[in-house]
Design a protein around this motif. Sequence first.
Motif, PDB file in Angstrom:
ATOM      1  N   ARG A 128       0.359   9.386  -3.265  1.00  0.00           N
ATOM      2  CA  ARG A 128      -0.425   8.487  -4.122  1.00  0.00           C
ATOM      3  C   ARG A 128       0.442   7.475  -4.865  1.00  0.00           C
ATOM      4  NH1 ARG A 128      -3.246  13.345  -5.477  1.00  0.00           N
ATOM      5  NH2 ARG A 128      -2.197  13.374  -7.511  1.00  0.00           N
ATOM      6  N   GLU A 129       1.746   7.634  -4.824  1.00  0.00           N
ATOM      7  CA  GLU A 129       2.629   6.637  -5.422  1.00  0.00           C
ATOM      8  C   GLU A 129       2.795   5.400  -4.547  1.00  0.00           C
ATOM      9  OE1 GLU A 129       6.256   8.719  -6.002  1.00  0.00           O
ATOM     10  OE2 GLU A 129       5.464  10.058  -7.565  1.00  0.00           O
ATOM     11  N   ALA A 130       2.371   5.472  -3.307  1.00  0.00           N
ATOM     12  CA  ALA A 130       2.556   4.362  -2.364  1.00  0.00           C
ATOM     13  C   ALA A 130       1.566   3.234  -2.665  1.00  0.00           C
ATOM     14  CB  ALA A 130       2.379   4.848  -0.932  1.00  0.00           C
ATOM     15  N   ALA A 131       1.951   2.021  -2.281  1.00  0.00           N
ATOM     16  CA  ALA A 131       1.063   0.876  -2.456  1.00  0.00           C
ATOM     17  C   ALA A 131      -0.041   0.863  -1.408  1.00  0.00           C
ATOM     18  CB  ALA A 131       1.868  -0.423  -2.383  1.00  0.00           C
ATOM     19  N   LYS A 132       0.153   1.611  -0.318  1.00  0.00           N
ATOM     20  CA  LYS A 132      -0.839   1.663   0.765  1.00  0.00           C
ATOM     21  C   LYS A 132      -0.944   3.081   1.280  1.00  0.00           C
ATOM     22  CE  LYS A 132       0.513   1.290   4.722  1.00  0.00           C
ATOM     23  NZ  LYS A 132       1.232   0.894   5.962  1.00  0.00           N
ATOM     24  N   ILE A 133      -2.181   3.541   1.465  1.00  0.00           N
ATOM     25  CA  ILE A 133      -2.441   4.876   2.000  1.00  0.00           C
ATOM     26  C   ILE A 133      -3.404   4.745   3.172  1.00  0.00           C
ATOM     27  CG2 ILE A 133      -3.527   7.117   1.543  1.00  0.00           C
ATOM     28  CD1 ILE A 133      -2.600   6.943  -1.302  1.00  0.00           C
ATOM     29  N   HIS A 134      -3.166   5.503   4.213  1.00  0.00           N
ATOM     30  CA  HIS A 134      -4.105   5.613   5.323  1.00  0.00           C
ATOM     31  C   HIS A 134      -4.965   6.856   5.107  1.00  0.00           C
ATOM     32  CE1 HIS A 134      -2.162   2.587   7.978  1.00  0.00           C
ATOM     33  NE2 HIS A 134      -1.081   2.941   7.300  1.00  0.00           N
ATOM     34  N   ALA A 141     -17.545   3.913  -2.813  1.00  0.00           N
ATOM     35  CA  ALA A 141     -17.439   4.085  -4.260  1.00  0.00           C
ATOM     36  C   ALA A 141     -16.005   3.891  -4.746  1.00  0.00           C
ATOM     37  CB  ALA A 141     -17.951   5.467  -4.663  1.00  0.00           C
ATOM     38  N   LEU A 142     -15.039   4.013  -3.836  1.00  0.00           N
ATOM     39  CA  LEU A 142     -13.656   3.759  -4.216  1.00  0.00           C
ATOM     40  C   LEU A 142     -13.381   2.271  -4.379  1.00  0.00           C
ATOM     41  CD1 LEU A 142     -11.857   6.222  -1.778  1.00  0.00           C
ATOM     42  CD2 LEU A 142     -11.886   6.422  -4.258  1.00  0.00           C
ATOM     43  N   TYR A 143     -14.101   1.454  -3.606  1.00  0.00           N
ATOM     44  CA  TYR A 143     -13.840   0.024  -3.597  1.00  0.00           C
ATOM     45  C   TYR A 143     -14.625  -0.719  -4.675  1.00  0.00           C
ATOM     46  CZ  TYR A 143     -12.460   1.500   1.113  1.00  0.00           C
ATOM     47  OH  TYR A 143     -11.912   2.170   2.176  1.00  0.00           O
ATOM     48  N   ARG A 144     -15.888  -0.293  -4.910  1.00  0.00           N
ATOM     49  CA  ARG A 144     -16.749  -0.991  -5.867  1.00  0.00           C
ATOM     50  C   ARG A 144     -17.555   0.008  -6.681  1.00  0.00           C
ATOM     51  NH1 ARG A 144     -17.225  -6.375  -5.236  1.00  0.00           N
ATOM     52  NH2 ARG A 144     -16.346  -7.299  -3.338  1.00  0.00           N
ATOM     53  N   ASP A 145     -17.822  -0.366  -7.909  1.00  0.00           N
ATOM     54  CA  ASP A 145     -18.668   0.461  -8.757  1.00  0.00           C
ATOM     55  C   ASP A 145     -20.075   0.488  -8.168  1.00  0.00           C
ATOM     56  OD1 ASP A 145     -20.683   0.836 -11.090  1.00  0.00           O
ATOM     57  OD2 ASP A 145     -18.769   1.512 -11.919  1.00  0.00           O
ATOM     58  N   PRO A 146     -20.660   1.666  -7.936  1.00  0.00           N
ATOM     59  CA  PRO A 146     -21.983   1.731  -7.298  1.00  0.00           C
ATOM     60  C   PRO A 146     -23.077   1.000  -8.071  1.00  0.00           C
ATOM     61  CG  PRO A 146     -20.932   3.889  -7.316  1.00  0.00           C
ATOM     62  CD  PRO A 146     -20.099   3.002  -8.186  1.00  0.00           C
ATOM     63  N   ARG A 203     -13.010  -2.224  -7.751  1.00  0.00           N
ATOM     64  CA  ARG A 203     -12.167  -1.243  -8.419  1.00  0.00           C
ATOM     65  C   ARG A 203     -10.714  -1.415  -7.990  1.00  0.00           C
ATOM     66  NH1 ARG A 203     -15.888   4.300  -8.580  1.00  0.00           N
ATOM     67  NH2 ARG A 203     -17.089   3.669 -10.410  1.00  0.00           N
ATOM     68  N   ASP A 204      -9.876  -0.464  -8.369  1.00  0.00           N
ATOM     69  CA  ASP A 204      -8.442  -0.606  -8.126  1.00  0.00           C
ATOM     70  C   ASP A 204      -8.028  -0.246  -6.702  1.00  0.00           C
ATOM     71  OD1 ASP A 204      -7.968  -1.409 -10.754  1.00  0.00           O
ATOM     72  OD2 ASP A 204      -7.850   0.661 -11.458  1.00  0.00           O
ATOM     73  N   VAL A 205      -8.935   0.306  -5.911  1.00  0.00           N
ATOM     74  CA  VAL A 205      -8.646   0.619  -4.519  1.00  0.00           C
ATOM     75  C   VAL A 205      -9.192  -0.510  -3.649  1.00  0.00           C
ATOM     76  CG1 VAL A 205      -8.955   2.265  -2.642  1.00  0.00           C
ATOM     77  CG2 VAL A 205      -8.731   3.087  -4.997  1.00  0.00           C
ATOM     78  N   VAL A 206      -8.335  -1.103  -2.827  1.00  0.00           N
ATOM     79  CA  VAL A 206      -8.707  -2.255  -1.997  1.00  0.00           C
ATOM     80  C   VAL A 206      -8.880  -1.788  -0.558  1.00  0.00           C
ATOM     81  CG1 VAL A 206      -8.049  -4.560  -1.220  1.00  0.00           C
ATOM     82  CG2 VAL A 206      -7.400  -3.776  -3.518  1.00  0.00           C
ATOM     83  N   TYR A 229      -3.923  -0.064  -1.742  1.00  0.00           N
ATOM     84  CA  TYR A 229      -4.724  -0.276  -0.546  1.00  0.00           C
ATOM     85  C   TYR A 229      -5.081   1.065   0.095  1.00  0.00           C
ATOM     86  CZ  TYR A 229      -3.137  -5.163  -0.730  1.00  0.00           C
ATOM     87  OH  TYR A 229      -2.873  -6.443  -1.109  1.00  0.00           O
ATOM     88  N   LEU A 230      -6.295   1.148   0.605  1.00  0.00           N
ATOM     89  CA  LEU A 230      -6.720   2.291   1.416  1.00  0.00           C
ATOM     90  C   LEU A 230      -7.170   1.758   2.763  1.00  0.00           C
ATOM     91  CD1 LEU A 230      -7.400   5.258   1.882  1.00  0.00           C
ATOM     92  CD2 LEU A 230      -9.674   4.806   0.928  1.00  0.00           C
ATOM     93  N   GLN A 231      -6.452   2.146   3.812  1.00  0.00           N
ATOM     94  CA  GLN A 231      -6.814   1.730   5.173  1.00  0.00           C
ATOM     95  C   GLN A 231      -7.559   2.873   5.826  1.00  0.00           C
ATOM     96  OE1 GLN A 231      -3.712  -0.305   7.214  1.00  0.00           O
ATOM     97  NE2 GLN A 231      -5.210  -1.224   8.587  1.00  0.00           N
TER      98      GLN A 231
END
Length: 535
Positions: free
Chosen positions: A249-255, A327-332, A338-341, A316-318
Amino acid sequence: MVEAMRFALDRLPTDPVLLQKMLLEMADVMEQERAELTAAQATVKAQTLRIEKLEHRVARLLRVQFGRSSEKMDIAQLRLMFEEVEAPEPANDEAPAAPVMKSARKSGGRVPLPAHFPRQTVDHPPSPCSAGCNGPSVQIDEAVTEVLDYVPARFRVIHHIRPRLVCRSCEQIHQSPAVDLPLPKVMASSALLAHLVVSRFVDHQPWHRQSVIFRRVGLHIDRDVMGRWARKLAWLLAPLGERLFAYIREAAKIHGDDTPVTLLGNGDGSRTGHFWVYLRDDRSSGDMSPPAVAFRFSADRGGAHPAEHLAGYHGYLQADGFAGYNALYRDPRTKAPRDVVEVGCWSHARRKFTDILEKSPSPIAAEAVVRIAELFAIERDIKGTPPDERRRIRQIKTVPKLEALRVWLETQNRGLSSDSNLARACRYPLNRWQAMIRYCDDGRLEISNNLVENALRGVALGRRNWMFVGSMKGGEAAALFYSLAGTCRLNGVEPEAWFTDVIERIGNHPINRIDDFLPWKWQASKLTNDLEKAA
């Protein structure tokens, strides 16, 4: 020409010589037209044959064994199939050039046996000289033959003897402290526990199969006992699993991705559980930070699970287009970002079209596969380069192709039934277009989520053998072991050696130094110790 002939028939000359001349001219014209018609028919036949060849090649290429493993097909292979048909045939007076064949196999001898394997020398002295000769012999050379041998795995029992002594002077009794076992009240060494775990989660041997193998040598360990040992071991290693996930979770991008598995209920049948996987791996963009993978287990596929796993994450979440990630990307409620792109995956988009081609030929689906393959071809050329260079190349080469692809998809979609699979395949990238093209603006991002899908292959292979997860605790323990074994694989660490050492030492290791057991740090420490011993 017909009208001219009729006009001439109405005004036939009376002179026999002139009439004969007209008939000869008409015969020449008819012969010329007959030749032109024959040539046209031959051309039509050749074009029809060429179309049939193309259709046959498309069907063979895109239908036969066109599964997910075929999605990595090089675009050059597709074009070669068509170039073979479209290449002009040589003229009759031109002999075709002889093809130059190059062998794909490299010539060479056997692969040498690993140098770190122990060697046992067996001498074979030659027979004596001929009868009556007692002269001295001098060695001039020797022939060495190496044969790879196998010593079957064997069990042994270690007796820990702690004598109790009494002092004759002070009459005090003293004895060594009790042996520290890896698991309390479990008479199994760290090596045996590590072997069980690696056999189950790396080599995909279910507990019952391992139990049968052990019984062949006279050792009876029930599969339920193995399962209980694994759950106790998971409790012992849990802090390391949490530290591993924190590092990811410290990474700038996660798959991210998930895969289903059958979960047995408590007497109420079975249901579908899920393994969630999160991967950190930036080596494709030149970042050599250690890669790591973490699994989580849940009893369903609700979106609350990834929201809980990635709570507080910024970056980023790929992933694929699963609605549970929204729900991670936008408030429902407010739809505010949100902070996850979100970053899209072109492999998932391509798979929509390859699934169609598995059932029937489709020129639109085939064209889509070709266009997407061109995007992947660009990525292969820039793999491992720094992010700035990747972004520069993508802006020059990829962005124009993506824009052309978007226009093409929109055009095709307008001419399709909205309920058709082909229309849904076209809409998949169009509906999330900004996420699909986001990788062009940041060189750290990838074109697809294939990296995390590779991490899931171990679960897919094991699922064919062990079939189901027996309980929630069993699923959570399996997720931990898959995380640790998968991270070992990503870092080139031999998993059984790692598990053996960590299980032996983690019980007495300071919790504030848990990072020492992360596979890449453990490997570096082991190499340092080996060098010091060698010196």
